[in-house]
Scaffold this motif. Structure first.
Motif, mmCIF file in Angstrom:
data_model
loop_
_atom_site.group_PDB
_atom_site.id
_atom_site.type_symbol
_atom_site.label_atom_id
_atom_site.label_comp_id
_atom_site.label_asym_id
_atom_site.label_seq_id
_atom_site.Cartn_x
_atom_site.Cartn_y
_atom_site.Cartn_z
ATOM 1 N N CYS A 53 0.842 -1.210 0.000
ATOM 2 C CA CYS A 53 0.000 0.000 0.000
ATOM 3 C C CYS A 53 0.871 1.252 0.000
ATOM 4 C CB CYS A 53 -0.927 0.013 1.214
ATOM 5 S SG CYS A 53 -2.392 -0.980 1.017
ATOM 6 N N GLU A 54 1.875 1.262 0.829
ATOM 7 C CA GLU A 54 2.765 2.422 0.930
ATOM 8 C C GLU A 54 3.437 2.720 -0.414
ATOM 9 O OE1 GLU A 54 6.005 3.727 4.180
ATOM 10 O OE2 GLU A 54 6.569 1.908 3.076
ATOM 11 N N VAL A 55 3.980 1.692 -1.053
ATOM 12 C CA VAL A 55 4.692 1.874 -2.311
ATOM 13 C C VAL A 55 3.735 2.294 -3.432
ATOM 14 C CG1 VAL A 55 5.988 0.654 -4.113
ATOM 15 C CG2 VAL A 55 6.631 0.379 -1.717
ATOM 16 N N ILE A 56 2.598 1.614 -3.554
ATOM 17 C CA ILE A 56 1.629 1.977 -4.599
ATOM 18 C C ILE A 56 1.192 3.425 -4.418
ATOM 19 C CG2 ILE A 56 -0.739 1.620 -5.418
ATOM 20 C CD1 ILE A 56 -0.282 -1.388 -4.918
ATOM 21 N N ASN A 57 0.856 3.801 -3.207
ATOM 22 C CA ASN A 57 0.336 5.145 -2.965
ATOM 23 C C ASN A 57 1.416 6.214 -3.132
ATOM 24 O OD1 ASN A 57 -2.189 4.082 -2.614
ATOM 25 N ND2 ASN A 57 -2.013 3.965 -0.403
ATOM 26 N N GLN A 58 2.637 5.876 -2.791
ATOM 27 C CA GLN A 58 3.743 6.818 -2.988
ATOM 28 C C GLN A 58 3.942 7.098 -4.476
ATOM 29 O OE1 GLN A 58 7.503 5.268 -1.686
ATOM 30 N NE2 GLN A 58 8.607 7.123 -2.189
ATOM 31 N N PHE A 59 3.881 6.075 -5.306
ATOM 32 C CA PHE A 59 4.098 6.233 -6.733
ATOM 33 C C PHE A 59 2.888 6.815 -7.458
ATOM 34 C CE2 PHE A 59 7.837 3.767 -6.096
ATOM 35 C CZ PHE A 59 8.669 4.096 -7.152
ATOM 36 N N SER A 60 1.708 6.587 -6.939
ATOM 37 C CA SER A 60 0.529 6.976 -7.720
ATOM 38 C C SER A 60 -0.117 8.272 -7.277
ATOM 39 C CB SER A 60 -0.503 5.853 -7.689
ATOM 40 O OG SER A 60 -1.040 5.722 -6.401
ATOM 41 N N GLN A 61 0.087 8.699 -6.063
ATOM 42 C CA GLN A 61 -0.594 9.908 -5.596
ATOM 43 C C GLN A 61 -0.131 11.161 -6.326
ATOM 44 O OE1 GLN A 61 -0.525 9.876 -1.230
ATOM 45 N NE2 GLN A 61 -2.718 10.111 -1.396
ATOM 46 N N HIS A 164 11.570 -14.685 -8.067
ATOM 47 C CA HIS A 164 12.897 -14.060 -7.979
ATOM 48 C C HIS A 164 12.932 -12.619 -8.492
ATOM 49 C CE1 HIS A 164 13.961 -18.108 -6.921
ATOM 50 N NE2 HIS A 164 13.616 -18.547 -8.121
ATOM 51 N N GLU A 165 13.698 -12.388 -9.551
ATOM 52 C CA GLU A 165 13.916 -11.034 -10.064
ATOM 53 C C GLU A 165 12.957 -10.655 -11.196
ATOM 54 O OE1 GLU A 165 15.720 -8.600 -8.787
ATOM 55 O OE2 GLU A 165 16.316 -9.961 -7.189
ATOM 56 N N GLU A 166 11.926 -11.458 -11.415
ATOM 57 C CA GLU A 166 10.963 -11.124 -12.462
ATOM 58 C C GLU A 166 10.189 -9.856 -12.070
ATOM 59 O OE1 GLU A 166 9.263 -14.785 -14.780
ATOM 60 O OE2 GLU A 166 9.187 -15.215 -12.629
ATOM 61 N N ILE A 167 10.013 -8.985 -13.035
ATOM 62 C CA ILE A 167 9.271 -7.746 -12.815
ATOM 63 C C ILE A 167 7.779 -8.049 -12.932
ATOM 64 C CG2 ILE A 167 8.813 -5.422 -13.682
ATOM 65 C CD1 ILE A 167 11.761 -5.411 -14.655
ATOM 66 N N LEU A 178 8.299 -3.384 -9.715
ATOM 67 C CA LEU A 178 8.579 -4.215 -8.543
ATOM 68 C C LEU A 178 8.939 -5.621 -8.992
ATOM 69 C CD1 LEU A 178 5.654 -3.374 -6.077
ATOM 70 C CD2 LEU A 178 8.075 -2.934 -5.713
ATOM 71 N N THR A 179 9.893 -6.218 -8.294
ATOM 72 C CA THR A 179 10.212 -7.622 -8.523
ATOM 73 C C THR A 179 9.696 -8.440 -7.351
ATOM 74 O OG1 THR A 179 12.357 -7.615 -7.413
ATOM 75 C CG2 THR A 179 12.337 -6.988 -9.755
ATOM 76 N N VAL A 180 9.600 -9.723 -7.564
ATOM 77 C CA VAL A 180 9.167 -10.633 -6.493
ATOM 78 C C VAL A 180 10.134 -10.533 -5.319
ATOM 79 C CG1 VAL A 180 8.752 -13.055 -5.926
ATOM 80 C CG2 VAL A 180 8.031 -12.148 -8.157
ATOM 81 N N ASN A 181 11.432 -10.553 -5.591
ATOM 82 C CA ASN A 181 12.421 -10.469 -4.509
ATOM 83 C C ASN A 181 12.307 -9.178 -3.712
ATOM 84 O OD1 ASN A 181 13.454 -12.999 -5.023
ATOM 85 N ND2 ASN A 181 15.318 -12.265 -6.030
ATOM 86 N N GLN A 182 11.992 -8.074 -4.375
ATOM 87 C CA GLN A 182 11.808 -6.813 -3.649
ATOM 88 C C GLN A 182 10.675 -6.936 -2.640
ATOM 89 O OE1 GLN A 182 11.513 -4.343 -7.272
ATOM 90 N NE2 GLN A 182 12.747 -2.848 -6.158
#
Length: 190
Positions: A53-61, A164-167, A178-182
């Protein structure tokens, strides 16, 4: 963790929404004329839910693209479900008479994110994601922190498992990578 069994009911969706107990934690859902109690989230679930939620809202607001809300009741198609995260395109967020965010969301989310809890059966969660897609949801994620994979559901595309590192795919016009590992790295508290 115990999972409350499905209880068939004679209540309509409208009558279900009038019940006082449905907002208790964990919330109740109304699926196929049955009342189902969600599983209680645990640590990993809560951490991933908060960070997404934090990441989505930071990027989209900034761009007013979309907004992610945790544990939001969504009423549509004779169901009342509470996705772990419901993301709505900015222009689809319902407002009340004062121009504030509405309390009731009587529509499908544009992006439905579910996080599998320990001992939770994935079939109910997958059923809710597929139901959302039927009604117009663009994207669904099912996050499995035990297996460290994310199942991605998209309209008219086959189910895909990301590792893993798939976007990961995100909803249209959201400039987020975002990647799975992130996502699973957020479980390590530093």
């Amino acid at each position: 963790m115990t999972i409350t069994p499905i209880k068939k009911t004679t209540l309509t969706l409208e009558e279900f929404l009038q019940q006082d107990y449905i907002e208790e934690s964990p919330a109740y859902e109304y699926i196929d004329n049955a009342i189902v109690r969600k599983s209680m989230p645990q640590g990993k679930h809560s951490q991933i839910q908060y960070k997404i939620c934090e990441v989505i809202n930071q990027f989209s607001q900034t761009d007013k693209v979309a907004y992610g809300l945790p544990e939001l009741r969504c009423n549509f198609g004779n169901r009342s479900i509470v996705p772990d995260i419901a993301v709505f395109f900015w222009e689809r967020i319902p407002l009340d008479e004062e121009g504030e965010i509405a309390n009731q969301f009587n529509s499908y989310p544009d992006w439905c994110i579910e996080i599998l809890s320990p001992n939770q059966k994935p079939t109910k969660v997958i059923d809710n994601i597929l139901f959302c897609l039927e009604y117009g949801t663009q994207l669904g994620w099912l996050i499995d922190s035990d297996e460290k994979i994310i199942l991605v559901f998209e309209q008219q595309k086959p189910l895909k498992i990301y590792r893993h590192e798939e976007i990961l795919p995100v909803i249209n016009n959201l400039n987020l990578e975002l990647t799975v590992n992130q996502i699973f790295s957020w479980l390590k508290i530093k």
